[in-house]
Design a protein around this motif. Sequence first.
Motif, PDB file in Angstrom:
ATOM      1  N   SER A 183       5.972  12.756 -12.821  1.00  0.00           N
ATOM      2  CA  SER A 183       7.095  12.298 -13.730  1.00  0.00           C
ATOM      3  C   SER A 183       7.756  13.672 -14.294  1.00  0.00           C
ATOM      4  CB  SER A 183       6.742  11.421 -15.069  1.00  0.00           C
ATOM      5  OG  SER A 183       6.301  10.262 -14.630  1.00  0.00           O
ATOM      6  N   LEU A 184       8.979  14.211 -14.479  1.00  0.00           N
ATOM      7  CA  LEU A 184       9.219  15.264 -14.988  1.00  0.00           C
ATOM      8  C   LEU A 184      10.042  14.996 -16.211  1.00  0.00           C
ATOM      9  CD1 LEU A 184      10.565  16.768 -11.405  1.00  0.00           C
ATOM     10  CD2 LEU A 184       8.711  17.533 -12.828  1.00  0.00           C
ATOM     11  N   GLY A 185       9.376  14.873 -17.578  1.00  0.00           N
ATOM     12  CA  GLY A 185      10.306  14.572 -18.712  1.00  0.00           C
ATOM     13  C   GLY A 185      10.492  13.176 -18.269  1.00  0.00           C
ATOM     14  N   GLU A 186      11.906  12.691 -18.426  1.00  0.00           N
ATOM     15  CA  GLU A 186      12.224  11.172 -18.356  1.00  0.00           C
ATOM     16  C   GLU A 186      12.688  11.094 -16.969  1.00  0.00           C
ATOM     17  OE1 GLU A 186      15.084   9.944 -21.312  1.00  0.00           O
ATOM     18  OE2 GLU A 186      13.951  11.312 -22.970  1.00  0.00           O
ATOM     19  N   VAL A 187      12.871  12.117 -16.153  1.00  0.00           N
ATOM     20  CA  VAL A 187      13.125  11.945 -14.696  1.00  0.00           C
ATOM     21  C   VAL A 187      11.878  11.750 -13.736  1.00  0.00           C
ATOM     22  CG1 VAL A 187      14.675  12.959 -12.773  1.00  0.00           C
ATOM     23  CG2 VAL A 187      15.329  13.263 -15.111  1.00  0.00           C
ATOM     24  N   SER A 188      12.034  10.683 -12.999  1.00  0.00           N
ATOM     25  CA  SER A 188      10.954  10.286 -12.061  1.00  0.00           C
ATOM     26  C   SER A 188      11.486  10.042 -10.720  1.00  0.00           C
ATOM     27  CB  SER A 188       9.991   9.222 -12.568  1.00  0.00           C
ATOM     28  OG  SER A 188      10.617   8.053 -12.705  1.00  0.00           O
ATOM     29  N   GLY A 189      10.609  10.016  -9.584  1.00  0.00           N
ATOM     30  CA  GLY A 189      11.361  10.065  -8.226  1.00  0.00           C
ATOM     31  C   GLY A 189      11.849   8.533  -8.155  1.00  0.00           C
ATOM     32  N   TYR A 190      11.022   7.504  -8.669  1.00  0.00           N
ATOM     33  CA  TYR A 190      11.359   6.151  -8.527  1.00  0.00           C
ATOM     34  C   TYR A 190      11.501   5.368 -10.056  1.00  0.00           C
ATOM     35  CZ  TYR A 190       9.431   7.150  -3.866  1.00  0.00           C
ATOM     36  OH  TYR A 190       9.342   7.688  -2.525  1.00  0.00           O
ATOM     37  N   LYS A 191      12.563   4.614 -10.051  1.00  0.00           N
ATOM     38  CA  LYS A 191      12.601   3.776 -11.151  1.00  0.00           C
ATOM     39  C   LYS A 191      11.670   2.895 -11.367  1.00  0.00           C
ATOM     40  CE  LYS A 191      17.374   4.988 -11.440  1.00  0.00           C
ATOM     41  NZ  LYS A 191      18.332   4.615 -10.212  1.00  0.00           N
ATOM     42  N   GLY A 192      11.162   2.195 -10.345  1.00  0.00           N
ATOM     43  CA  GLY A 192      10.090   1.081 -10.379  1.00  0.00           C
ATOM     44  C   GLY A 192       9.710   0.795  -8.968  1.00  0.00           C
ATOM     45  N   THR A 193       8.925  -0.513  -8.880  1.00  0.00           N
ATOM     46  CA  THR A 193       8.435  -0.724  -7.645  1.00  0.00           C
ATOM     47  C   THR A 193       9.485  -1.088  -6.378  1.00  0.00           C
ATOM     48  OG1 THR A 193       6.345  -1.577  -8.562  1.00  0.00           O
ATOM     49  CG2 THR A 193       6.666  -2.468  -6.374  1.00  0.00           C
ATOM     50  N   LEU A 194      10.305  -1.856  -6.797  1.00  0.00           N
ATOM     51  CA  LEU A 194      11.376  -2.323  -5.905  1.00  0.00           C
ATOM     52  C   LEU A 194      12.350  -1.113  -5.557  1.00  0.00           C
ATOM     53  CD1 LEU A 194      12.587  -4.612  -4.593  1.00  0.00           C
ATOM     54  CD2 LEU A 194      14.062  -5.146  -6.686  1.00  0.00           C
ATOM     55  N   ASP A 221       0.774  -1.118  -0.070  1.00  0.00           N
ATOM     56  CA  ASP A 221       0.083  -0.052  -0.110  1.00  0.00           C
ATOM     57  C   ASP A 221       0.897   1.282  -0.057  1.00  0.00           C
ATOM     58  OD1 ASP A 221      -2.503  -1.249   0.028  1.00  0.00           O
ATOM     59  OD2 ASP A 221      -2.769  -1.236   2.057  1.00  0.00           O
ATOM     60  N   VAL A 222       2.092   1.115   0.769  1.00  0.00           N
ATOM     61  CA  VAL A 222       2.899   2.459   0.874  1.00  0.00           C
ATOM     62  C   VAL A 222       3.506   2.653  -0.361  1.00  0.00           C
ATOM     63  CG1 VAL A 222       4.801   3.243   1.900  1.00  0.00           C
ATOM     64  CG2 VAL A 222       3.153   2.297   3.382  1.00  0.00           C
ATOM     65  N   VAL A 223       3.968   1.600  -0.926  1.00  0.00           N
ATOM     66  CA  VAL A 223       4.772   1.726  -2.352  1.00  0.00           C
ATOM     67  C   VAL A 223       3.732   2.160  -3.399  1.00  0.00           C
ATOM     68  CG1 VAL A 223       5.965   0.415  -4.159  1.00  0.00           C
ATOM     69  CG2 VAL A 223       6.681   0.208  -1.490  1.00  0.00           C
ATOM     70  N   ARG A 224       2.688   1.387  -3.285  1.00  0.00           N
ATOM     71  CA  ARG A 224       1.764   1.826  -4.458  1.00  0.00           C
ATOM     72  C   ARG A 224       1.398   3.128  -4.339  1.00  0.00           C
ATOM     73  NH1 ARG A 224      -4.757  -0.132  -3.917  1.00  0.00           N
ATOM     74  NH2 ARG A 224      -4.139   0.697  -1.690  1.00  0.00           N
ATOM     75  N   THR A 225       0.890   3.811  -3.085  1.00  0.00           N
ATOM     76  CA  THR A 225       0.501   5.103  -2.878  1.00  0.00           C
ATOM     77  C   THR A 225       1.723   6.222  -3.415  1.00  0.00           C
ATOM     78  OG1 THR A 225      -0.831   4.484  -1.163  1.00  0.00           O
ATOM     79  CG2 THR A 225      -0.174   7.008  -1.309  1.00  0.00           C
ATOM     80  N   ARG A 226       3.087   5.834  -3.085  1.00  0.00           N
ATOM     81  CA  ARG A 226       3.958   6.647  -3.465  1.00  0.00           C
ATOM     82  C   ARG A 226       4.401   6.606  -5.159  1.00  0.00           C
ATOM     83  NH1 ARG A 226       8.290   6.869   1.354  1.00  0.00           N
ATOM     84  NH2 ARG A 226       6.858   7.207   3.103  1.00  0.00           N
ATOM     85  N   MET A 227       4.011   5.293  -5.486  1.00  0.00           N
ATOM     86  CA  MET A 227       4.265   5.333  -6.967  1.00  0.00           C
ATOM     87  C   MET A 227       3.193   6.073  -8.016  1.00  0.00           C
ATOM     88  SD  MET A 227       6.909   3.597  -7.749  1.00  0.00           S
ATOM     89  CE  MET A 227       6.563   2.830  -9.489  1.00  0.00           C
ATOM     90  N   MET A 228       1.927   6.174  -7.143  1.00  0.00           N
ATOM     91  CA  MET A 228       0.885   6.472  -7.946  1.00  0.00           C
ATOM     92  C   MET A 228       0.998   8.256  -7.699  1.00  0.00           C
ATOM     93  SD  MET A 228      -2.173   4.036  -7.003  1.00  0.00           S
ATOM     94  CE  MET A 228      -3.572   4.865  -7.770  1.00  0.00           C
ATOM     95  N   ASN A 229       1.568   8.736  -6.769  1.00  0.00           N
ATOM     96  CA  ASN A 229       1.665  10.079  -6.656  1.00  0.00           C
ATOM     97  C   ASN A 229       2.932  10.637  -6.980  1.00  0.00           C
ATOM     98  OD1 ASN A 229      -0.882  10.175  -5.268  1.00  0.00           O
ATOM     99  ND2 ASN A 229      -0.015   9.778  -3.110  1.00  0.00           N
ATOM    100  N   GLN A 230       3.743   9.875  -7.321  1.00  0.00           N
ATOM    101  CA  GLN A 230       4.879  10.659  -8.172  1.00  0.00           C
ATOM    102  C   GLN A 230       4.595  11.318  -9.417  1.00  0.00           C
ATOM    103  OE1 GLN A 230       8.307   7.962  -8.614  1.00  0.00           O
ATOM    104  NE2 GLN A 230       7.346   6.853 -10.258  1.00  0.00           N
TER     105      GLN A 230
END
Length: 160
Positions: A100-111, A89-98
């Motif tokens: 994307s700034l062009g090609e740079v994003s906060g996380y590269k993936g779930t792991l 749940d924590v990871v899902r929420t963070r992934m959904m809320n990040q």
Amino acid sequence: MQAQGSVMQGGMIGNFINIYQQEGTRGLWKGVSLTAQRAAIVVGVELPVYDITKKHLILSGLMGDTVYTHFLSSFTCGLAGALASNPVDVVRTRMMNQRSLGEVSGYKGTLDCLLQTWKTEGFFALYKGFWPNWLRLGPWNIITAIQPSTLRNIPIRLKQ
């Protein structure tokens, strides 16, 4: 909408349109794989825990096959489901809320999100929101498991 509260304006339809305009169709499906993984984890943990708890309560002689046994088994499996699913749940929420700034994003993936969260905030950061999660899953399981056929085992005493 849950995570961003007052930042999101325009209700469900307005936000649907806003996401579609900013991120396209792909933005509407953000988090679907993590949501499916979470559902699989919850079901994969809760059903066996419910069955094992109920079986042990009955076989130990502590309780018979009553509504109280189902109640305790349901609340226990809700605890197990919350323990197993909260990191997702924590990871899902963070992934959904990040964002994307062009090609740079906060996380590269779930792991990567899981490891960054653990590394920067500690293991227990994966259990943020645990209590509300359990307090939602516990009663939900109780309502689901206690069927009308279970209620027939409750002794009813009528006043005379």
